[in-house]
Design a protein around this motif. Structure first.
Motif, PDB file in Angstrom:
ATOM      1  N   ARG A 133      43.636  85.269  87.262  1.00 30.92           N
ATOM      2  CA  ARG A 133      43.272  84.458  88.434  1.00 30.92           C
ATOM      3  C   ARG A 133      44.486  83.959  89.198  1.00 30.92           C
ATOM      4  NH1 ARG A 133      39.540  80.426  85.133  1.00 30.92           N
ATOM      5  NH2 ARG A 133      41.256  80.874  83.706  1.00 30.92           N
ATOM      6  N   GLU A 134      45.573  83.667  88.486  1.00 27.51           N
ATOM      7  CA  GLU A 134      46.728  83.054  89.134  1.00 27.51           C
ATOM      8  C   GLU A 134      48.023  83.665  88.614  1.00 27.51           C
ATOM      9  OE1 GLU A 134      45.595  78.450  89.946  1.00 27.51           O
ATOM     10  OE2 GLU A 134      45.789  79.004  87.835  1.00 27.51           O
ATOM     11  N   PHE A 135      49.079  83.509  89.410  1.00 28.82           N
ATOM     12  CA  PHE A 135      50.420  83.807  88.933  1.00 28.82           C
ATOM     13  C   PHE A 135      51.365  82.805  89.582  1.00 28.82           C
ATOM     14  CE2 PHE A 135      50.802  85.650  92.989  1.00 28.82           C
ATOM     15  CZ  PHE A 135      52.059  86.200  93.212  1.00 28.82           C
ATOM     16  N   LEU A 136      52.516  82.617  88.951  1.00 28.63           N
ATOM     17  CA  LEU A 136      53.449  81.594  89.399  1.00 28.63           C
ATOM     18  C   LEU A 136      54.446  82.197  90.382  1.00 28.63           C
ATOM     19  CD1 LEU A 136      54.195  78.601  88.932  1.00 28.63           C
ATOM     20  CD2 LEU A 136      55.811  79.377  87.187  1.00 28.63           C
ATOM     21  N   VAL A 196      48.425  84.336  78.623  1.00 27.39           N
ATOM     22  CA  VAL A 196      49.807  84.376  78.161  1.00 27.39           C
ATOM     23  C   VAL A 196      50.735  84.404  79.372  1.00 27.39           C
ATOM     24  CG1 VAL A 196      51.525  85.617  76.786  1.00 27.39           C
ATOM     25  CG2 VAL A 196      49.107  85.650  76.100  1.00 27.39           C
ATOM     26  N   VAL A 197      51.512  83.344  79.536  1.00 28.26           N
ATOM     27  CA  VAL A 197      52.512  83.254  80.597  1.00 28.26           C
ATOM     28  C   VAL A 197      53.773  82.664  79.982  1.00 28.26           C
ATOM     29  CG1 VAL A 197      53.131  82.310  82.842  1.00 28.26           C
ATOM     30  CG2 VAL A 197      50.752  82.897  82.361  1.00 28.26           C
ATOM     31  N   PRO A 198      54.899  83.357  80.028  1.00 27.78           N
ATOM     32  CA  PRO A 198      56.105  82.866  79.358  1.00 27.78           C
ATOM     33  C   PRO A 198      56.662  81.614  80.016  1.00 27.78           C
ATOM     34  CG  PRO A 198      56.631  84.776  80.698  1.00 27.78           C
ATOM     35  CD  PRO A 198      55.145  84.641  80.717  1.00 27.78           C
ATOM     36  N   ASN A 199      57.239  80.743  79.208  1.00 27.48           N
ATOM     37  CA  ASN A 199      57.892  79.544  79.736  1.00 27.48           C
ATOM     38  C   ASN A 199      59.365  79.480  79.340  1.00 27.48           C
ATOM     39  OD1 ASN A 199      56.182  78.708  77.138  1.00 27.48           O
ATOM     40  ND2 ASN A 199      58.074  77.489  77.116  1.00 27.48           N
ATOM     41  N   VAL A 237      55.484  82.616  71.529  1.00 27.47           N
ATOM     42  CA  VAL A 237      56.053  81.978  72.716  1.00 27.47           C
ATOM     43  C   VAL A 237      57.412  82.604  73.035  1.00 27.47           C
ATOM     44  CG1 VAL A 237      56.863  79.814  73.720  1.00 27.47           C
ATOM     45  CG2 VAL A 237      54.802  79.839  72.293  1.00 27.47           C
ATOM     46  N   GLY A 238      58.235  82.762  72.012  1.00 24.54           N
ATOM     47  CA  GLY A 238      59.530  83.402  72.205  1.00 24.54           C
ATOM     48  C   GLY A 238      59.387  84.871  72.562  1.00 24.54           C
ATOM     49  N   GLN A 239      58.447  85.558  71.917  1.00 23.03           N
ATOM     50  CA  GLN A 239      58.240  86.971  72.208  1.00 23.03           C
ATOM     51  C   GLN A 239      57.739  87.188  73.637  1.00 23.03           C
ATOM     52  OE1 GLN A 239      55.703  88.623  69.165  1.00 23.03           O
ATOM     53  NE2 GLN A 239      57.210  88.275  67.541  1.00 23.03           N
ATOM     54  N   ALA A 240      56.926  86.250  74.130  1.00 25.25           N
ATOM     55  CA  ALA A 240      56.459  86.362  75.512  1.00 25.25           C
ATOM     56  C   ALA A 240      57.646  86.318  76.470  1.00 25.25           C
ATOM     57  CB  ALA A 240      55.471  85.244  75.832  1.00 25.25           C
ATOM     58  N   THR A 282      56.894  85.598  85.557  1.00 25.13           N
ATOM     59  CA  THR A 282      55.585  84.979  85.380  1.00 25.13           C
ATOM     60  C   THR A 282      54.500  85.701  86.171  1.00 25.13           C
ATOM     61  OG1 THR A 282      56.100  83.439  87.168  1.00 25.13           O
ATOM     62  CG2 THR A 282      56.583  82.722  84.927  1.00 25.13           C
ATOM     63  N   ALA A 283      54.796  86.901  86.640  1.00 25.77           N
ATOM     64  CA  ALA A 283      53.848  87.681  87.434  1.00 25.77           C
ATOM     65  C   ALA A 283      53.175  88.774  86.614  1.00 25.77           C
ATOM     66  CB  ALA A 283      54.550  88.283  88.643  1.00 25.77           C
ATOM     67  N   CYS A 284      53.072  88.573  85.307  1.00 30.26           N
ATOM     68  CA  CYS A 284      52.370  89.547  84.461  1.00 30.26           C
ATOM     69  C   CYS A 284      51.499  88.809  83.451  1.00 30.26           C
ATOM     70  CB  CYS A 284      53.350  90.490  83.768  1.00 30.26           C
ATOM     71  SG  CYS A 284      54.824  89.690  83.078  1.00 30.26           S
ATOM     72  N   PRO A 285      50.573  87.944  83.926  1.00 33.73           N
ATOM     73  CA  PRO A 285      49.717  87.181  83.023  1.00 33.73           C
ATOM     74  C   PRO A 285      48.830  88.103  82.193  1.00 33.73           C
ATOM     75  CG  PRO A 285      48.933  87.012  85.285  1.00 33.73           C
ATOM     76  CD  PRO A 285      50.249  87.699  85.344  1.00 33.73           C
ATOM     77  N   LEU A 286      48.656  87.740  80.928  1.00 30.11           N
ATOM     78  CA  LEU A 286      47.947  88.582  79.963  1.00 30.11           C
ATOM     79  C   LEU A 286      46.727  87.837  79.447  1.00 30.11           C
ATOM     80  CD1 LEU A 286      48.434  91.373  78.545  1.00 30.11           C
ATOM     81  CD2 LEU A 286      49.586  90.107  76.738  1.00 30.11           C
ATOM     82  N   ASP A 287      45.526  88.349  79.756  1.00 27.44           N
ATOM     83  CA  ASP A 287      44.277  87.739  79.318  1.00 27.44           C
ATOM     84  C   ASP A 287      43.676  88.500  78.149  1.00 27.44           C
ATOM     85  OD1 ASP A 287      44.293  85.675  81.197  1.00 27.44           O
ATOM     86  OD2 ASP A 287      43.376  86.939  82.738  1.00 27.44           O
ATOM     87  N   GLY A 288      42.549  88.003  77.673  1.00 25.23           N
ATOM     88  CA  GLY A 288      41.910  88.609  76.510  1.00 25.23           C
ATOM     89  C   GLY A 288      41.427  90.024  76.740  1.00 25.23           C
TER      90      GLY A 288
END
Length: 339
Positions: free
Chosen positions: A15-18, A87-90, A105-108, A115-121
């Protein structure tokens, strides 16, 4: 033109990306694939779903540790207390660091460039189905057909061997090129997307058997910023096998076609006997990203220039985002390509 597409590809629906520090609606949405499919159907192109999934072809390009991350990340992420559904890396390691983290979290951060590759279920099924389309198209060409088109979505050319980015997870164009290499000594990838195909460049940058050519908006002021400059020519055995042709923002048909002509001269001198076209439609003047100003007739001429190479060709869809002309631009490109 034989087209490959699976409705499974529609399951990836972030739905969104940063962007610029704010959450915005994600333009890489299922509706863009639906619009392209409907235009292809109306124009009389044959559309089939790929049969099965060839993990061998994917593993020939992508690192196994990365593939394991894609398969397990969403479950592990959502098991964390207070985690989002996406899944969005920080955190991103500067230079990738020296160690490999156990934490998802580290692997992401390690495996996602931005942050333009969000990963959903449901993303993984769609990602694999997208790669399957490229595999099916490459298989058809390897079986002796002159060309085939893979309506890949999500796209792929920003994906490195072990890193997602820019809406891309598996590099469909690179997978197709690697498959063509089983029959062809030299293969060229010609990327005509608005954005530089940085992942594709990275995968083949040290190889001399696959030429990568990219015509794109100048990355000095445009995504992906860190790759795609004219001085990047390949290294080691790959020296001279990478050609970037960046264009000033706002460039139109004439500038794009002039740059493409330079790229196609390189393809001919390289001696490629088969090509992959990484087809972006986002260089269009009315595309939401608004980086270049190619017209519908421009896409027809781009297709014609590539078709005149008369080489076995796998056409792989990359970018191109929702606007009224999206489907027409694809149909125009294919009409030009088929002559």
């Amino acid at each position: 033109m034989q087209v490959y597409f699976s409705d499974v590809q529609l399951r990836h629906a972030p739905r969104e990306f940063l962007v610029r520090g704010q959450w915005k609606p994600c333009p890489e949405k299922p509706e863009r694939a639906t619009a392209l499919k409907e235009a292809l159907h109306a124009a009389g192109h044959r559309i089939e779903a790929p049969e099965g999934s060839d993990r061998t072809a994917i593993a020939a390009v992508h690192d196994q540790r990365y593939l394991t991350f894609l398969e397990t990340a969403h479950r592990r992420w959502t098991d964390l207390p207070g985690a989002s559904e996406t899944v969005v890396p920080n955190i991103h390691p500067n230079g990738r660091g020296l160690g490999y983290p156990h934490s998802v979290v580290g692997q992401a951060g390690y495996h996602m460039a931005d942050t333009a590759c969000p990963l959903d279920g449901d993303s993984l099924d769609a990602i694999l189905a997208s790669a399957d389309c490229a595999i099916a198209a490459a298989t058809r060409v390897l079986q002796g057909k002159s060309s085939a088109y893979a309506l890949c979505r999500p796209p792929g050319h920003h994906a490195f061997a072990d890193m997602a980015g820019g809406f891309c997870f598996l590099n469909n164009s690179a997978i197709a090129a690697q498959m063509l290499r089983t029959r062809h000594e030299r293969v060229a990838i010609v990327d005509v997307d608005l954005h530089h195909g940085n992942g594709t460049q990275g995968i083949f940058y040290h190889r001399g058997d696959v030429l990568t050519v990219s015509v794109h908006a100048d990355p000095s002021n445009f995504y992906p910023f860190f790759w795609g400059h004219a001085n990047e020519a390949g290294e080691g055995e790959g020296e001279g096998a990478n050609l970037n042709l960046p264009l000033p923002l706002g460039s139109g048909d004439a500038a794009f076609l002039d740059a493409l002509e330079l790229g196609l001269r390189k393809v001919k001198s390289f001696g490629a006997s088969a090509i992959v076209v990484a087809l972006g439609l986002d260089a269009f003047a009315g595309d939401p990203f608004a980086g270049l100003a190619v017209t519908e007739e421009g896409f027809r001429n781009i297709g014609a220039a590539l078709g005149k190479l008369a080489l076995p060709s796998v056409l792989v869809q990359e970018g191109g985002y929702l606007c009224p002309e999206l489907g027409r631009n694809l149909v125009a490109f294919l009409a030009g390509f088929e002559g």
